[in-house]
Design an enzyme around this catalytic site. Structure first.
Site, PDB file in Angstrom:
ATOM      1  N   THR A   4       0.823  -1.220   0.000  1.00 32.88           N
ATOM      2  CA  THR A   4       0.000   0.000   0.000  1.00 32.88           C
ATOM      3  C   THR A   4       0.851   1.261   0.000  1.00 32.88           C
ATOM      4  O   THR A   4       0.473   2.266  -0.597  1.00 32.88           O
ATOM      5  CB  THR A   4      -0.941  -0.038   1.236  1.00 32.88           C
ATOM      6  OG1 THR A   4      -1.777  -1.182   1.110  1.00 32.88           O
ATOM      7  CG2 THR A   4      -1.805   1.203   1.328  1.00 32.88           C
TER       8      THR A   4
ATOM      9  N   SER B 175       1.896  -7.556  -0.439  1.00 34.56           N
ATOM     10  CA  SER B 175       2.727  -8.463   0.377  1.00 34.56           C
ATOM     11  C   SER B 175       2.249  -9.911   0.297  1.00 34.56           C
ATOM     12  O   SER B 175       3.042 -10.848   0.364  1.00 34.56           O
ATOM     13  CB  SER B 175       2.754  -7.993   1.832  1.00 34.56           C
ATOM     14  OG  SER B 175       1.460  -8.052   2.395  1.00 34.56           O
TER      15      SER B 175
ATOM     16  N   THR C 134       1.271  -4.309   4.161  1.00 33.84           N
ATOM     17  CA  THR C 134       1.097  -4.598   5.581  1.00 33.84           C
ATOM     18  C   THR C 134       0.387  -5.924   5.861  1.00 33.84           C
ATOM     19  O   THR C 134       0.510  -6.471   6.964  1.00 33.84           O
ATOM     20  CB  THR C 134       0.301  -3.475   6.274  1.00 33.84           C
ATOM     21  OG1 THR C 134      -0.942  -3.334   5.593  1.00 33.84           O
ATOM     22  CG2 THR C 134       1.065  -2.173   6.272  1.00 33.84           C
TER      23      THR C 134
HETATM   24  N1  GLU Z   1      -2.349  -4.014   1.712  1.00 32.61           N
HETATM   25  C1  GLU Z   1      -1.736  -4.739   0.635  1.00 32.61           C
HETATM   26  C2  GLU Z   1      -0.511  -5.498   1.116  1.00 32.61           C
HETATM   27  O1  GLU Z   1      -0.378  -5.921   2.223  1.00 32.61           O
HETATM   28  C3  GLU Z   1      -1.276  -3.856  -0.446  1.00 32.61           C
HETATM   29  C4  GLU Z   1      -2.102  -3.791  -1.635  1.00 32.61           C
HETATM   30  C5  GLU Z   1      -1.250  -3.552  -2.864  1.00 32.61           C
HETATM   31  O2  GLU Z   1      -0.091  -3.172  -2.775  1.00 32.61           O
HETATM   32  O3  GLU Z   1      -1.742  -3.802  -3.948  1.00 32.61           O
HETATM   33  O4  GLU Z   1       0.405  -5.695   0.401  1.00 32.61           O
END
Ligand code: GLU
Length: 353
Positions: A36, A73, A107
């Site tokens: 993110t 992630s 995250t």
């Molecule tokens: N919250 C998502 C993660 O943990 C990120 C979403 C994204 O980068 O597309 O990677």
């Protein structure tokens, strides 16, 4: 002529002072993996853009950077974990002057990447994993602030020898203990059993406690000799759960299974039969708790002579997760299995890390 040489002397002095100033700044390297913090509408931020996003960086550190991945992630693979750990180790091995490394991450599963690095980076210098809950297109994006705080922690002598650290929302947590506790809130990263390690304030990086269990420079795991990680799955306990899922995992080739047990490790429905099937086939079963906190104590040796052969077999392949949450117990079991298939050795590993 005189004026010119005076100007030259001034320029030389100014250059020397500014490069001495630049040299006095700690050098930090950023390895960007996405998440993110980079997930801008219309195109993800690159490592270069992230590095340029922090006002005041020039007072904290000299930052170099690289784009290792640019994905969510949860898309990171086990092979990429190995490559990332090798890359971080190589960066340290080839650059003795480097103060520390920041890894950016999504995250959602950040705690897994961070814990893997905590167990496999062999250096006292700080590795700091940073992410953000709001994306760069959102009002109140906190990514640049978190990243700058991560750089400050990576540059800080106070953070040396503390293992891999997770920095978000002005707080420093250990990769060993931290978990994402809320899907959306900024204060989502918590260490439920042991609490945070420190804070990042305007004036300083303050560390209040340290992890006594083995990690980083005292770890026995060496990613140079691990070519792949064995399959280990996590199975959740809930009322009326069936053991056939566990049997299916064994038949699919799982080398280990972590049971996210109820309370202090209870199973439900026919899961006990599934566990017996696993242990008969020589698959290690680690008991953890689904509660999010607390410790599962190891069982003592072979137990009483009254145990049936099946019960004895179960004991011989059962390990307690100590206080590791199920997803981290999985990582530790994968690494333990890369070194040994001796039950007592695996339990020792769970008790020491
Ligand atoms: N919250 C998502 C993660 O943990 C990120 C979403 C994204 O980068 O597309 O990677």
């Amino acid at each position: 002529m005189r004026l010119r040489s005076l100007a030259f002397v001034w320029l030389l002095a100014a250059t020397t002072v500014s490069s001495a100033f630049a040299q006095a700044l700690p050098r930090v390297h950023m390895v960007a993996t996405g998440g993110t913090i980079s997930n801008r509408d219309g195109g993800r931020l690159t490592a270069e853009e992230l590095a340029r996003s922090m006002p005041g960086l020039e007072r904290a550190a000299t930052l170099t950077h690289e784009q290792f991945l640019n994905v969510a992630s949860s898309q990171i693979t086990l092979d990429q974990w190995l490559q990332l750990a090798r890359r971080v180790n190589d960066l340290f091995a080839t650059d003795q002057e480097l103060a520390g490394i920041v890894v950016t991450s999504g995250t959602d599963t950040l705690e897994e990447t961070a814990f893997f690095l905590h167990l496999t980076v062999k250096d006292v210098r700080p590795v700091v994993v940073v992410g953000s809950m709001r994306n760069p297109s959102t009002l109140g994006y906190e990514g640049a602030a978190n990243l700058l705080e991560g750089v400050r922690v990576a540059a800080s002598p106070a953070a040396r020898g503390k293992g891999v650290l997770v920095v978000l929302n002005d707080e420093i947590n250990s990769a060993r203990d931290v978990t994402k506790t809320d899907a959306l809130r900024l204060q989502t990263f918590r260490s439920p059993t042991h609490g945070l390690l420190g804070i990042v304030d305007r004036d300083k990086v303050a560390i209040f406690r340290e992890i006594l269990q083995r990690h980083t420079h005292t770890s026995e795991f060496d990613v140079r000799t691990i070519t792949s990680l064995p399959r280990v799955d996590v199975v959740m306990v809930y009322q009326g759960a069936t053991g056939d899922v566990i049997k299916a995992l064994v038949d699919l080739g799982a080398k280990g299974i972590v049971i996210a047990g109820a309370g202090a490790g209870a199973t439900s429905g026919t899961q006990g039969e599934g566990i017996d099937y696993a242990t008969e086939k020589g698959v290690f079963v680690v008991t953890a708790t689904r509660t999010g906190a607390g410790r599962i104590a190891p069982n003592r040796g072979q137990g009483p002579a009254t145990l049936t052969p099946a019960q004895q077999r179960r004991r011989a392949f059962s390990i307690s997760s100590e206080d590791h949450i199920p997803v981290k117990a999985r990582i530790l079991l994968m690494l333990a299995l890369s070194r040994t298939s001796n039950r007592d050795e695996i339990q020792r590993i769970f008790s020491e890390y």
